[in-house]
Motif scaffolding. Structure first.
Motif, mmCIF file in Angstrom:
data_model
loop_
_atom_site.group_PDB
_atom_site.id
_atom_site.type_symbol
_atom_site.label_atom_id
_atom_site.label_comp_id
_atom_site.label_asym_id
_atom_site.label_seq_id
_atom_site.Cartn_x
_atom_site.Cartn_y
_atom_site.Cartn_z
ATOM 1 N N SER A 1 0.853 -1.196 0.000
ATOM 2 C CA SER A 1 0.000 0.000 0.000
ATOM 3 C C SER A 1 0.882 1.236 0.000
ATOM 4 O O SER A 1 1.878 1.294 0.724
ATOM 5 N N TYR A 2 0.484 2.224 -0.783
ATOM 6 C CA TYR A 2 1.249 3.462 -0.927
ATOM 7 C C TYR A 2 0.367 4.656 -0.609
ATOM 8 O O TYR A 2 -0.852 4.613 -0.792
ATOM 9 N N SER A 3 0.998 5.743 -0.193
ATOM 10 C CA SER A 3 0.250 6.938 0.196
ATOM 11 C C SER A 3 -0.298 7.713 -0.997
ATOM 12 O O SER A 3 -1.226 8.506 -0.832
ATOM 13 N N VAL A 4 0.243 7.517 -2.178
ATOM 14 C CA VAL A 4 -0.151 8.347 -3.318
ATOM 15 C C VAL A 4 -0.752 7.585 -4.494
ATOM 16 O O VAL A 4 -1.094 8.183 -5.499
ATOM 17 N N CYS A 5 -0.869 6.265 -4.385
ATOM 18 C CA CYS A 5 -1.399 5.515 -5.517
ATOM 19 C C CYS A 5 -2.126 4.264 -5.018
ATOM 20 O O CYS A 5 -2.088 3.934 -3.833
#
Length: 184
Positions: free
Chosen positions: A153-157
Motif C-alpha cells: 500500500s502506498y500513500s499516493v497511488c
C-alpha cells in the motif's frame, strides 16, 4: 493424470517459496543483509542498488467512473401510433447495474511483470511494455503478506498486489528495508 502432476508441481513451488521467505527472514533477523545484484535494462539512480530481479503476477486495486450504457430498445410499427421507439427498461436497468458493479474498486490490470527490488523502491515493468513503473519505499504505508502473495500500500497511488513464487520473499525483503531504512 496431468492436473494432479501440475497440482503437485504448484504445491512444491509454493513450499519452496515459503521456505525461501522463511530462510530470508531468519537470515535478516540474524543480522544478515540483502546483497546487491546486477540487473539489465533498468536505469538506476545514483546510489540505487538492485537487490532482486524476478517475475510476478501484478495487479492494482482501484475503481473507475461509471460508463453509462446507451439506452436500449427497438422501433415498433404500431397500427395506431405509427413507427415509434420502445425502450427496454429491464435491459437498461441491468446494463446500468453491470456498469456500476464494474466501476467498483477491485483488483484490475492483471498482468505478468518483471519486478526489480532496489534500495529505493520496487520497479515494475509489465510484460509487453517498455516503461518502468516506480513504487518508492518512501511512499510505502503498508506491507501485507497474504497466502502466496504480498499487497503493498502506498500513500499516493492504488495498492499493488504481487503474487507468484517470489512474492513472499519480496514481502520479507521489503518489510526489512522498510524497518531498517530511514526516509527523508
Amino acid at each position: 493424470m496431468r492436473p494432479r502432476r501440475r497440482d503437485r508441481a504448484e504445491d512444491a513451488a509454493r513450499l519452496d517459496a515459503v521456505q525461501a521467505a522463511d530462510a530470508l527472514a531468519a537470515h535478516l533477523q540474524g543480522g544478515g543483509d540483502l546483497l546487491p545484484i546486477q540487473t539489465d535494462g533498468l536505469p538506476l539512480a545514483d546510489g540505487e542498488v538492485a537487490l532482486a530481479d524476478v517475475m510476478c503476477s501484478a495487479s492494482r486495486f482501484y475503481g473507475t467512473e461509471v460508463a453509462s450504457p446507451h439506452p436500449t430498445g427497438y422501433f415498433e410499427d404500431h397500427p395506431t401510433f405509427g413507427r415509434r421507439w420502445v425502450s427496454n427498461g429491464r435491459l437498461d436497468a441491468r446494463r446500468r447495474q453491470e456498469a456500476e458493479d464494474a466501476a467498483q474498486p477491485q483488483w484490475r490490470d492483471h498482468t505478468m511483470a518483471r519486478v526489480v527490488l532496489t534500495s529505493i523502491g520496487v520497479r515494475l515493468r509489465p510484460t509487453g511494455s517498455s516503461t518502468w513503473l516506480p513504487f518508492d519505499h518512501a511512499l510505502l504505508t503498508g506491507v501485507v503478506e497474504e497466502q502466496h502473495a504480498v499487497v503493498l500500500s502506498y500513500s499516493v497511488c492504488a495498492p499493488l498486489f504481487l503474487s507468484g513464487p517470489a512474492a513472499l520473499w519480496l514481502g520479507v525483503a521489503i518489510e526489512h528495508l522498510r524497518r531498517t531504512t530511514r526516509y527523508a
